[in-house]
Design a protein around this motif. Structure first.
Motif, PDB file in Angstrom:
ATOM      1  N   GLN A  11      22.394 -51.127   3.775  1.00  0.00           N
ATOM      2  CA  GLN A  11      23.402 -50.074   3.886  1.00  0.00           C
ATOM      3  C   GLN A  11      23.828 -49.578   2.506  1.00  0.00           C
ATOM      4  O   GLN A  11      23.985 -48.367   2.293  1.00  0.00           O
ATOM      5  N   GLU A  12      24.011 -50.496   1.563  1.00  0.00           N
ATOM      6  CA  GLU A  12      24.393 -50.096   0.216  1.00  0.00           C
ATOM      7  C   GLU A  12      23.272 -49.307  -0.456  1.00  0.00           C
ATOM      8  O   GLU A  12      23.535 -48.387  -1.252  1.00  0.00           O
ATOM      9  N   GLY A  71      20.364 -38.839   4.079  1.00  0.00           N
ATOM     10  CA  GLY A  71      20.476 -40.232   4.478  1.00  0.00           C
ATOM     11  C   GLY A  71      20.614 -40.357   5.976  1.00  0.00           C
ATOM     12  O   GLY A  71      20.376 -39.410   6.727  1.00  0.00           O
ATOM     13  N   CYS A  72      20.989 -41.543   6.413  1.00  0.00           N
ATOM     14  CA  CYS A  72      21.133 -41.839   7.839  1.00  0.00           C
ATOM     15  C   CYS A  72      22.562 -42.311   8.094  1.00  0.00           C
ATOM     16  O   CYS A  72      23.053 -43.200   7.401  1.00  0.00           O
ATOM     17  N   VAL A  79      20.303 -35.006   6.745  1.00  0.00           N
ATOM     18  CA  VAL A  79      21.038 -36.154   7.265  1.00  0.00           C
ATOM     19  C   VAL A  79      20.560 -36.459   8.682  1.00  0.00           C
ATOM     20  O   VAL A  79      20.519 -35.579   9.544  1.00  0.00           O
ATOM     21  N   GLU A  80      20.176 -37.692   8.910  1.00  0.00           N
ATOM     22  CA  GLU A  80      19.792 -38.145  10.256  1.00  0.00           C
ATOM     23  C   GLU A  80      20.994 -38.822  10.905  1.00  0.00           C
ATOM     24  O   GLU A  80      21.598 -39.719  10.317  1.00  0.00           O
ATOM     25  N   LEU A  81      21.349 -38.383  12.104  1.00  0.00           N
ATOM     26  CA  LEU A  81      22.428 -39.004  12.856  1.00  0.00           C
ATOM     27  C   LEU A  81      21.843 -39.895  13.946  1.00  0.00           C
ATOM     28  O   LEU A  81      20.975 -39.471  14.703  1.00  0.00           O
ATOM     29  N   VAL A  82      22.332 -41.121  14.025  1.00  0.00           N
ATOM     30  CA  VAL A  82      21.950 -42.050  15.087  1.00  0.00           C
ATOM     31  C   VAL A  82      23.216 -42.399  15.861  1.00  0.00           C
ATOM     32  O   VAL A  82      24.200 -42.843  15.270  1.00  0.00           O
ATOM     33  N   ILE A  83      23.207 -42.167  17.167  1.00  0.00           N
ATOM     34  CA  ILE A  83      24.384 -42.400  17.996  1.00  0.00           C
ATOM     35  C   ILE A  83      24.104 -43.537  18.973  1.00  0.00           C
ATOM     36  O   ILE A  83      23.146 -43.474  19.744  1.00  0.00           O
ATOM     37  N   ILE A 121      29.534 -41.486   1.112  1.00  0.00           N
ATOM     38  CA  ILE A 121      29.719 -40.039   1.145  1.00  0.00           C
ATOM     39  C   ILE A 121      29.558 -39.515   2.563  1.00  0.00           C
ATOM     40  O   ILE A 121      30.339 -38.669   3.029  1.00  0.00           O
ATOM     41  N   LEU A 122      28.565 -40.006   3.293  1.00  0.00           N
ATOM     42  CA  LEU A 122      28.336 -39.532   4.647  1.00  0.00           C
ATOM     43  C   LEU A 122      29.506 -39.890   5.559  1.00  0.00           C
ATOM     44  O   LEU A 122      29.908 -39.090   6.407  1.00  0.00           O
ATOM     45  N   THR A 123      30.049 -41.087   5.382  1.00  0.00           N
ATOM     46  CA  THR A 123      31.210 -41.482   6.177  1.00  0.00           C
ATOM     47  C   THR A 123      32.396 -40.556   5.911  1.00  0.00           C
ATOM     48  O   THR A 123      33.073 -40.104   6.834  1.00  0.00           O
TER      49      THR A 123
END
Length: 295
Positions: A74-75, A92-93, A121-125, A274-276
């Motif tokens: 994750q880092e 990123g993801c 940006v890839e989103l995974v739900i 950043i994405l968060t």
């Protein structure tokens, strides 16, 4: 091969429970994946996997080391996002835990926004209940997740939306004649409730009121609850967001006194990518413009 890349391979093996499926997903050879796992076991000095004919499972030490490997990966993702951001790009993801009404009512707009604004940006739900989402956040399976304030516990929590609780009933029910309904009136009828862990807000609301009803039926899915209510088998306590997302053929009345759940975003206190931040900022703006009018 960098440690981070080896860790990703091991995480895929743990996720799929199979060296062959992990190899197929990552486009590696099976022998290559096996070699990576063995090299990690040698580096750590512990056995990480138990191999069976049907696949593999983590050893106790493998289970304990898994969250640390997730955090390292994750880092690495956070670092990539940061360096992209410095070059005026965001990539990123982002892994998001969500529950059904949020997934149906808010997530489509969110996905469309991110695809347009941040195409790299890839989103995974991942869809689950409160308990599952909280556990996914703790284990690093998702970067953040939608939760109620009650369910967030020790997580970092950003409040977003105050969602009123209500009672739902079939057409023609005696309580349909009332403008507001008390909890004492509700528990005098057969109750259709959510399975424990799916919605702790309602459970805690009843307990704080000194009420401990025995539900006629418990279901995990809101559609199942609405179907039983619609057929007159019982009534239920729900939320306005759930009912607006479902469009169920039931009558809805507010509680007396009014009560609500605070929906927000939970994350680890160390999670500040950043994405968060982009995701949370967008949700705040989106709800400021749309949530009340949409509901």
């Amino acid at each position: 091969m960098a440690n981070e890349s080896r860790y990703r391979v091991f995480l895929k093996v743990a996720e799929t429970g199979s060296i062959s499926r992990a190899a197929e997903a990552l486009q590696y050879t099976q022998s290559g994946v096996s070699h990576i796992v063995r090299s990690l076991e040698e580096d750590f000095g512990v056995k990480l996997l138990i191999r069976h004919r049907s696949g593999v499972e983590l050893t106790d030490k493998g289970e304990r080391i898994l969250p640390y490997l997730r955090r390292v990966v994750q880092e690495e993702d956070n670092l990539k996002s940061f360096t992209y951001h410095m070059n005026n790009l965001v990539a990123g993801c982002l892994r998001i835990g969500s529950f059904s009404s949020v997934t149906e009512f808010w997530m489509p707009d969110l996905v469309m926004h991110f695809r347009k604004a941040y195409p790299d940006v890839e989103l995974v739900i991942l869809d689950g209940n409160y308990d599952e989402i909280r556990q996914w956040i703790r284990q690093g399976i998702v970067d953040l997740g939608f939760l109620s304030a009650i369910a967030a516990n020790e997580l970092q929590f950003t409040p977003l939306y105050d969602d009123p609780l209500c009672v739902i009933m079939p057409a023609g029910h005696p309580l349909e004649q009332k403008k507001n309904v008390t909890l004492e009136e509700i528990v005098s009828y057969p109750l259709i409730m959510e399975t424990p862990g799916c919605d702790n807000d309602i459970k805690i609301l009843l307990e704080r009121s000194g009420l401990h009803p025995s539900p006629a039926f418990c279901f995990r899915d809101d559609f199942e609850i609405a179907a039983f209510v619609e057929r007159g088998i019982g009534i239920s306590i729900s939320q306005e967001l759930v009912q607006k997302a479902m469009h169920a053929h039931v009558s809805m009345r507010p509680l007396d006194p009014p009560c609500s759940r605070m929906i927000g975003i939970g994350s680890l206190k160390t999670q500040n990518s950043i994405l968060t931040s982009l995701f949370i900022d967008y949700m705040k703006e989106y709800l400021k413009k749309n949530a009340r009018s949409a509901c």
